[in-house]
Each structure stands twice: as structure tokens, then as C-alpha cells.
Design a protein around this motif. Structure first.
Motif, PDB file in Angstrom:
ATOM      1  N   ASP A  81       0.920  -1.222   0.096  1.00 61.26           N
ATOM      2  CA  ASP A  81      -0.020   0.213   0.146  1.00 61.26           C
ATOM      3  C   ASP A  81       0.846   1.196  -0.018  1.00 61.26           C
ATOM      4  N   GLU A  82       2.113   1.102   0.419  1.00 60.27           N
ATOM      5  CA  GLU A  82       3.099   2.120   0.529  1.00 60.27           C
ATOM      6  C   GLU A  82       4.347   1.696  -0.050  1.00 60.27           C
ATOM      7  N   ILE A  83       5.223   2.576  -0.179  1.00 58.36           N
ATOM      8  CA  ILE A  83       6.662   2.071  -0.601  1.00 58.36           C
ATOM      9  C   ILE A  83       7.354   1.649   0.618  1.00 58.36           C
ATOM     10  N   GLU A  84       8.018   0.305   0.253  1.00 54.75           N
ATOM     11  CA  GLU A  84       8.467  -0.553   1.242  1.00 54.75           C
ATOM     12  C   GLU A  84       9.925  -0.716   0.959  1.00 54.75           C
ATOM     13  N   TYR A  85      10.794  -0.357   2.220  1.00 58.57           N
ATOM     14  CA  TYR A  85      12.173  -0.413   2.238  1.00 58.57           C
ATOM     15  C   TYR A  85      12.908  -1.394   2.894  1.00 58.57           C
ATOM     16  N   SER A  86      13.831  -2.299   2.314  1.00 60.99           N
ATOM     17  CA  SER A  86      14.463  -3.461   3.084  1.00 60.99           C
ATOM     18  C   SER A  86      15.330  -2.949   3.986  1.00 60.99           C
ATOM     19  N   ASP A  87      15.844  -3.587   4.957  1.00 61.43           N
ATOM     20  CA  ASP A  87      17.023  -3.268   5.807  1.00 61.43           C
ATOM     21  C   ASP A  87      18.077  -3.229   4.814  1.00 61.43           C
ATOM     22  N   LYS A  88      19.260  -2.601   5.446  1.00 65.60           N
ATOM     23  CA  LYS A  88      20.648  -2.722   4.502  1.00 65.60           C
ATOM     24  C   LYS A  88      21.237  -4.054   4.473  1.00 65.60           C
ATOM     25  N   TYR A  89      21.771  -4.550   3.623  1.00 68.73           N
ATOM     26  CA  TYR A  89      22.916  -5.754   3.908  1.00 68.73           C
ATOM     27  C   TYR A  89      23.935  -5.136   3.160  1.00 68.73           C
ATOM     28  N   MET A  90      25.153  -5.895   3.228  1.00 69.21           N
ATOM     29  CA  MET A  90      26.268  -5.703   2.491  1.00 69.21           C
ATOM     30  C   MET A  90      27.250  -6.802   2.052  1.00 69.21           C
ATOM     31  N   ASP A  91      28.265  -6.422   1.286  1.00 69.79           N
ATOM     32  CA  ASP A  91      29.219  -7.076   0.896  1.00 69.79           C
ATOM     33  C   ASP A  91      30.478  -6.648   1.208  1.00 69.79           C
ATOM     34  N   ILE A  92      31.811  -6.721   0.671  1.00 65.96           N
ATOM     35  CA  ILE A  92      33.021  -6.083   1.017  1.00 65.96           C
ATOM     36  C   ILE A  92      33.217  -4.729   0.394  1.00 65.96           C
ATOM     37  N   SER A  93      32.251  -4.467  -0.689  1.00 69.21           N
ATOM     38  CA  SER A  93      32.557  -3.017  -1.254  1.00 69.21           C
ATOM     39  C   SER A  93      31.441  -2.286  -0.989  1.00 69.21           C
ATOM     40  N   TYR A  94      30.008  -2.876  -1.068  1.00 61.85           N
ATOM     41  CA  TYR A  94      28.964  -2.135  -1.082  1.00 61.85           C
ATOM     42  C   TYR A  94      27.849  -2.388   0.034  1.00 61.85           C
ATOM     43  N   GLU A  95      26.906  -1.415   0.289  1.00 56.18           N
ATOM     44  CA  GLU A  95      25.711  -1.739   0.997  1.00 56.18           C
ATOM     45  C   GLU A  95      24.658  -1.741   0.137  1.00 56.18           C
ATOM     46  N   TYR A  96      23.626  -2.362   0.235  1.00 58.59           N
ATOM     47  CA  TYR A  96      22.660  -2.714  -0.655  1.00 58.59           C
ATOM     48  C   TYR A  96      21.117  -2.636   0.090  1.00 58.59           C
ATOM     49  N   ARG A  97      20.059  -2.187  -0.593  1.00 56.16           N
ATOM     50  CA  ARG A  97      18.836  -2.306   0.007  1.00 56.16           C
ATOM     51  C   ARG A  97      17.957  -2.344  -1.446  1.00 56.16           C
ATOM     52  N   HIS A  98      16.652  -3.074  -1.079  1.00 55.01           N
ATOM     53  CA  HIS A  98      15.902  -3.185  -2.392  1.00 55.01           C
ATOM     54  C   HIS A  98      14.477  -2.368  -1.585  1.00 55.01           C
ATOM     55  N   VAL A  99      13.906  -1.679  -2.680  1.00 50.03           N
ATOM     56  CA  VAL A  99      12.768  -0.829  -2.317  1.00 50.03           C
ATOM     57  C   VAL A  99      11.565  -1.445  -3.517  1.00 50.03           C
ATOM     58  N   ILE A 100      10.437  -1.656  -2.611  1.00 46.67           N
ATOM     59  CA  ILE A 100       9.331  -2.256  -3.359  1.00 46.67           C
ATOM     60  C   ILE A 100       8.221  -1.246  -3.440  1.00 46.67           C
ATOM     61  N   LEU A 101       7.933  -1.122  -4.853  1.00 45.89           N
ATOM     62  CA  LEU A 101       7.010   0.043  -5.222  1.00 45.89           C
ATOM     63  C   LEU A 101       5.558  -0.344  -4.924  1.00 45.89           C
ATOM     64  N   THR A 102       4.645   0.557  -4.957  1.00 47.89           N
ATOM     65  CA  THR A 102       3.401   0.484  -4.998  1.00 47.89           C
ATOM     66  C   THR A 102       2.751   0.062  -6.645  1.00 47.89           C
ATOM     67  N   ARG A 103       1.713  -0.509  -6.698  1.00 50.36           N
ATOM     68  CA  ARG A 103       1.259  -0.724  -8.104  1.00 50.36           C
ATOM     69  C   ARG A 103       1.137   0.674  -8.938  1.00 50.36           C
TER      70      ARG A 103
END
Length: 129
Positions: free
Chosen positions: A37-59
Motif C-alpha cells: 500500500d506504501e513504498i517498502e524499504y528493506s533493511d540494508k545488507y552488504m558485501d565487502i564493497s557495497y551496502e545494498y537495499r531494495h525498495v518495493i513500489l506500489t502498483r
């Protein structure tokens, strides 16, 4: 006289249990896509070079994004911010996951200043990403 199950029977039961557990986690083919229903943000996760996250958009936002990109290119920072994605500086939309184009994949160099987006001096990505 056989007291317990044979090693083969025990192995078959383990394989069957693993498949059953795996099938509970995987979405069935043709399953409905989850749009929040609203944009969802994941927790951050990382490897040795980057931190990552994914964002789920509404329809509705996913439709606007697909109209903008046809699902064939990455979004620039101004574009994803204009769609309503809110996160600190330095994040880059780095990959399109074709089966789920409504899930945006972001990354930024480890140590990036979240206020300015400035990447640490001497940053060099290691690995294949």
C-alpha cells in the motif's frame, strides 16, 4: 530383521523434507505479485564493497516507473526521487530484476557519506559487482 530405516530411506526422507520446505518458500508459478500500500524499504545488507537495499513500489508507482523506462533502463536519482522513493544520498539504482521490475535494487559504496553522497576517497570496488 531390520530395526530402523535404511540409509537410503533416511536420505529420501531428508530430500523430500527439503523439497517441501523449499516449495513453501517459493511463490508458485503464476502467483500474484505483491504490491504494498506504501513504498517498502528493506533493511540494508552488504558485501565487502557495497551496502545494498531494495525498495518495493506500489502498483501505481510501478506503473509510472514502467511508463518512464519501459523496464529497460536504470533510474537516475532524480527519477526515483520524483517517484517518491526517499533515502539518504549516495544510493544508485544498479540492477533491474526482470521478473519483479517493481522492486528497485540499490547500492552504494561502503563508507559513503549519507548526507552528501560523497564516496570515500580511494574507493575501488572489489569483486564482480
Amino acid at each position: 530383521k531390520c530395526v530402523g530405516p535404511s540409509a537410503l530411506q533416511a536420505a529420501e526422507r531428508l530430500v523430500h523434507a527439503a523439497k517441501a520446505q523449499s516449495s513453501r518458500r517459493a511463490a508458485p508459478v503464476g502467483a500474484m505479485v505483491h504490491y504494498p500500500d506504501e513504498i517498502e524499504y528493506s533493511d540494508k545488507y552488504m558485501d565487502i564493497s557495497y551496502e545494498y537495499r531494495h525498495v518495493i513500489l506500489t502498483r501505481a508507482i510501478a506503473k509510472a516507473m514502467l511508463k518512464l523506462t519501459a523496464g529497460n533502463r536504470l533510474l537516475e536519482e532524480k527519477e526515483w526521487r520524483d517517484l517518491g522513493v526517499q533515502q539518504s544520498r549516495g544510493w544508485a539504482h544498479y540492477e533491474i530484476h526482470k521478473p519483479e521490475p517493481h522492486i528497485l535494487l540499490f547500492r552504494r559504496a561502503l563508507g559513503t557519506d549519507p548526507i552528501t553522497g560523497q564516496v570515500p576517497s580511494g574507493f575501488a570496488a572489489s569483486g564482480g559487482a
